[in-house]
Design an enzyme around this catalytic site. Sequence first.
Site, PDB file in Angstrom:
ATOM      1  N   HIS A 140       0.788  -1.026  -0.147  1.00 47.25           N
ATOM      2  CA  HIS A 140       0.026   0.234   0.062  1.00 47.25           C
ATOM      3  C   HIS A 140       0.838   1.125  -0.004  1.00 47.25           C
ATOM      4  CE1 HIS A 140       1.065  -0.728   4.303  1.00 47.25           C
ATOM      5  NE2 HIS A 140       1.002   0.666   4.252  1.00 47.25           N
ATOM      6  N   HIS A 180       5.641   5.624  -0.937  1.00 50.95           N
ATOM      7  CA  HIS A 180       6.482   4.460  -1.253  1.00 50.95           C
ATOM      8  C   HIS A 180       5.729   3.422  -0.795  1.00 50.95           C
ATOM      9  CE1 HIS A 180       7.839   5.176   2.870  1.00 50.95           C
ATOM     10  NE2 HIS A 180       7.933   3.777   3.085  1.00 50.95           N
TER      11      HIS A 180
END
Length: 203
Positions: free
Chosen positions: A50, A137
């Site tokens: 995620h 990220h």
Amino acid sequence: MSHLDPEQEVERLFVAVPLPDTLLEYLKNESARVSSRLKFARWTHFKDFHITLQFLGDTSRENIPSLYEALWKVARSSKGFQLKLGEWGTFGLPDSPRVLWAGVSGELEPLKELQQRVVSATLPLGYTPEMRTYNPHLTVARKYRGEDPFTLEQLENLRMDTKPSGQLLPDIGWTVDAFVVYATRMHAIPMYEMTEKFTFFST
């Protein structure tokens, strides 16, 4: 739609952008390719990938409705945008990183604006934003444990081994048209469970 544990008085929550199944599978395969040769203490389960927007931490069940109400206001005024996976990198010491991550590229400004709006919406509810600059990220692995020093060159070589095209990044973009709240289930696999999905009104 709610998947909160009725036995829990407190939920450990965070807000994130989910990934489409095609990219979850891609990252699953990439992790498998390099994890056999690079020793990290923990690799992310592919269903747990995620892009974090905000870590909320322990939240009492009685405060969750007001949290969701604030986040729905953000979703209702959000428009869809395009992202792609980006280059891989690390946090921590270059030869012994604490985090291996996959970056994101594409329309990063709308992503950063969404993150700021989520933080602003939760601030009046007592949630504290992180002080460091937002760096979107996907965490791939944690805590390098190899005997030899880690190098990004070695990582790229491992990823290239089975790619005759020489293409490290998949040419797969996706439209971000929602964000979610995940609850952490400490000893479960996968570890993160979606408790609510906030779909944008305009894509």
